[in-house]
Scaffold this active site. Structure first.
Site, short mmCIF file in Angstrom:
data_model
loop_
_atom_site.label_atom_id
_atom_site.label_comp_id
_atom_site.label_asym_id
_atom_site.label_seq_id
_atom_site.Cartn_x
_atom_site.Cartn_y
_atom_site.Cartn_z
N GLY A 132 2.85 1.60 1.75
CA GLY A 132 2.51 -0.01 2.42
C GLY A 132 4.17 -1.01 2.30
O GLY A 132 5.07 -0.20 3.00
N ASP A 155 8.73 5.91 -12.93
CA ASP A 155 7.38 5.67 -13.83
C ASP A 155 7.99 3.61 -14.11
O ASP A 155 8.63 3.81 -14.86
CB ASP A 155 6.80 6.03 -13.90
N TYR A 169 -3.92 -10.10 -12.55
CA TYR A 169 -3.62 -10.13 -11.48
C TYR A 169 -2.82 -11.42 -11.09
O TYR A 169 -1.22 -11.30 -10.83
CB TYR A 169 -3.93 -9.19 -10.05
N PHE A 186 -2.81 -0.74 -0.47
CA PHE A 186 -2.94 -1.65 -2.02
C PHE A 186 -4.72 -1.80 -2.04
O PHE A 186 -4.78 -1.94 -3.61
CB PHE A 186 -3.08 -3.29 -2.24
P1 NDP Z 1 0.79 0.17 -1.96
O1 NDP Z 1 -0.77 0.20 -2.78
O2 NDP Z 1 0.53 0.09 -0.30
O3 NDP Z 1 2.56 -0.36 -2.22
C1 NDP Z 1 2.71 0.27 -3.86
C2 NDP Z 1 3.44 0.51 -4.28
O4 NDP Z 1 3.71 0.65 -5.68
C3 NDP Z 1 3.91 2.23 -4.38
O5 NDP Z 1 4.66 2.95 -3.49
C4 NDP Z 1 3.62 2.38 -5.48
O6 NDP Z 1 3.71 4.16 -6.02
C5 NDP Z 1 4.11 1.92 -6.50
N1 NDP Z 1 3.76 1.97 -7.82
C6 NDP Z 1 2.88 1.04 -8.24
N2 NDP Z 1 2.78 1.83 -9.56
C7 NDP Z 1 3.41 1.90 -9.85
C8 NDP Z 1 5.09 2.50 -11.03
N3 NDP Z 1 3.91 2.45 -12.02
N4 NDP Z 1 5.78 2.84 -10.51
C9 NDP Z 1 6.59 2.98 -9.87
N5 NDP Z 1 6.17 2.99 -8.67
C10 NDP Z 1 4.78 2.07 -8.35
O7 NDP Z 1 0.31 -1.53 -1.60
P2 NDP Z 1 1.56 -3.04 -0.96
O8 NDP Z 1 2.57 -2.41 -0.54
O9 NDP Z 1 0.48 -3.79 -0.51
O10 NDP Z 1 2.24 -3.72 -2.54
C11 NDP Z 1 2.96 -4.07 -2.80
C12 NDP Z 1 3.90 -4.79 -3.77
O11 NDP Z 1 3.21 -5.87 -3.17
C13 NDP Z 1 3.11 -5.39 -5.60
O12 NDP Z 1 3.99 -5.65 -6.02
C14 NDP Z 1 2.03 -5.94 -4.22
O13 NDP Z 1 1.33 -6.72 -5.33
C15 NDP Z 1 2.72 -7.04 -3.51
N6 NDP Z 1 1.38 -7.65 -2.81
C16 NDP Z 1 0.29 -7.07 -1.61
C17 NDP Z 1 -0.19 -7.79 -1.24
C18 NDP Z 1 -1.44 -7.33 0.17
O14 NDP Z 1 -2.09 -7.69 0.33
N7 NDP Z 1 -1.09 -5.74 0.49
C19 NDP Z 1 0.01 -9.32 -0.72
C20 NDP Z 1 0.88 -9.87 -1.62
C21 NDP Z 1 1.21 -8.94 -2.62
P3 NDP Z 1 3.53 5.21 -6.47
O15 NDP Z 1 2.04 4.98 -7.30
O16 NDP Z 1 3.99 6.96 -5.41
O17 NDP Z 1 4.39 5.38 -8.21
C1 8X3 Z 2 -2.32 -9.66 -2.68
C2 8X3 Z 2 -3.01 -10.59 -1.75
O1 8X3 Z 2 -4.58 -12.93 -2.17
O2 8X3 Z 2 -5.09 -10.12 -2.29
O3 8X3 Z 2 -1.42 -10.05 -3.35
O4 8X3 Z 2 -3.82 -10.84 -3.69
S1 8X3 Z 2 -4.44 -10.76 -2.65
#
Ligand code: NDP
Ligand code: 8X3
Length: 256
Positions: A20, A63, A156, A193
């Site tokens: 992501g 982590d 969340y 996500f």
């Molecule tokens: P992804 O699931 O694609 O990526 C999430 C990343 O977080 C992965 O690289 C994962 O790596 C890492 N991660 C999760 N848990 C842990 C942990 N315990 N330790 C280390 N790394 C961790 O999601 P996004 O790229 O969409 O999300 C990135 C951020 O943006 C998040 O904080 C999310 O809440 C936020 N966000 C996302 C939105 C969306 O619509 N996609 C909108 C708004 C905010 P690994 O599993 O290898 O540890």
């Molecule tokens: C991710 C966006 O609207 O799915 O933070 O919560 S939403």
């Protein structure tokens, strides 16, 4: 014309680069000449990214929920990597979309441990060095879910409200220091996500992005790249971004 910062002079610590936004940002930074320490739990994905990005990318399996591991990893940075200019607290997740009275408590625990405590662990470990050097930028991945409630967003959204408020409070503490803080608050963006939120139920995850032009990881990476390369006297406090295809609904009214 303003004089933006030369990315070649930046070293960024980005959490969650295995997917992501984080992955797109690691590519954006390294492509522009910056150095990136990239973390995540999935070591094989970090290895793949290392193959792709080369010398300026430093994989760090981690982590973020484990404070001792975070401290140890950050204390172990050397060879110039100890002076981190930009911390991007991106690692995070949503688990489930059930109403609060039906959730599995472990899911709440995991979201709090990752989105709140994980972010605090990394910030606590890296911020003192930034203050000491009087140079730095903390970028926190919040969400529109922290500002606008929606059904099933219970913990969340609350974790993201924490992230936004913590970011603003950091600004208050850092007045007089050359350390910037930005809360990035995206809406619908297509990444893993939803796959994570629905615990691997790919069909359900795919439906979230069906027939809609969602934002892409590159869109978010570009915004982060922009805020972190602005001249040092500028601070973008919050940046809220949505795809044009997303907007606000009416408030709900129950009749009956
Ligand atoms: P992804 O699931 O694609 O990526 C999430 C990343 O977080 C992965 O690289 C994962 O790596 C890492 N991660 C999760 N848990 C842990 C942990 N315990 N330790 C280390 N790394 C961790 O999601 P996004 O790229 O969409 O999300 C990135 C951020 O943006 C998040 O904080 C999310 O809440 C936020 N966000 C996302 C939105 C969306 O619509 N996609 C909108 C708004 C905010 P690994 O599993 O290898 O540890
Ligand atoms: C991710 C966006 O609207 O799915 O933070 O919560 S939403």
């Amino acid at each position: 014309m303003i004089q933006t910062l030369d990315p070649a002079g930046l070293t960024a610590f980005v959490t969650g680069v295995t997917s992501g936004f984080g992955k797109a940002l690691a590519r954006r930074y390294v492509g522009a000449g910056a150095t990136v320490v990239g973390t995540g739990r999935r070591a094989e994905r970090l290895d793949e990214l290392k193959q792709e990005l080369g010398d300026r990318f430093h994989p760090l399996p981690l982590d973020v929920r484990d404070n001792d591991a975070v401290k140890q990893a950050i204390q172990g940075l050397s060879g110039g990597l100890e002076a981190i200019d930009v911390l991007v607290n991106n690692a995070g997740l949503a688990l489930g979309l059930e109403p609060a009275h039906e959730v599995d408590f472990d899911d709440w625990d995991t979201m709090v441990d990752t989105n709140i405590k994980g972010l605090l662990h990394c910030t606590h470990a890296l911020l003192p060095g930034m203050v000491e050097r009087d140079r730095g930028h903390v970028v926190n991945l919040s969400s529109i879910a922290g500002s606008y409630p929606y059904p099933g967003g219970n913990v969340y959204g609350a974790t993201k409200a924490f992230v936004t408020q913590f970011s603003l409070n950091l600004r208050a503490d850092l007045l007089g220091k050359q350390v910037r803080v930005t809360s990035v608050e995206p809406g619908l963006a297509e990444t893993e996500f939803s796959e994570v939120r629905f615990k691997g139920a790919s069909d359900k995850a795919a439906k979230v992005y069906e027939n809609v032009r969602a934002m892409t990881p590159d869109d978010i990476a570009e915004a982060i790249f922009w805020v972190t390369t602005l001249p040092r006297h500028l601070n973008i406090n919050r940046i809220e971004m949505m795809p044009v295809a997303q907007a606000f609904g009416p408030l709900a009214v129950h009749r009956g």
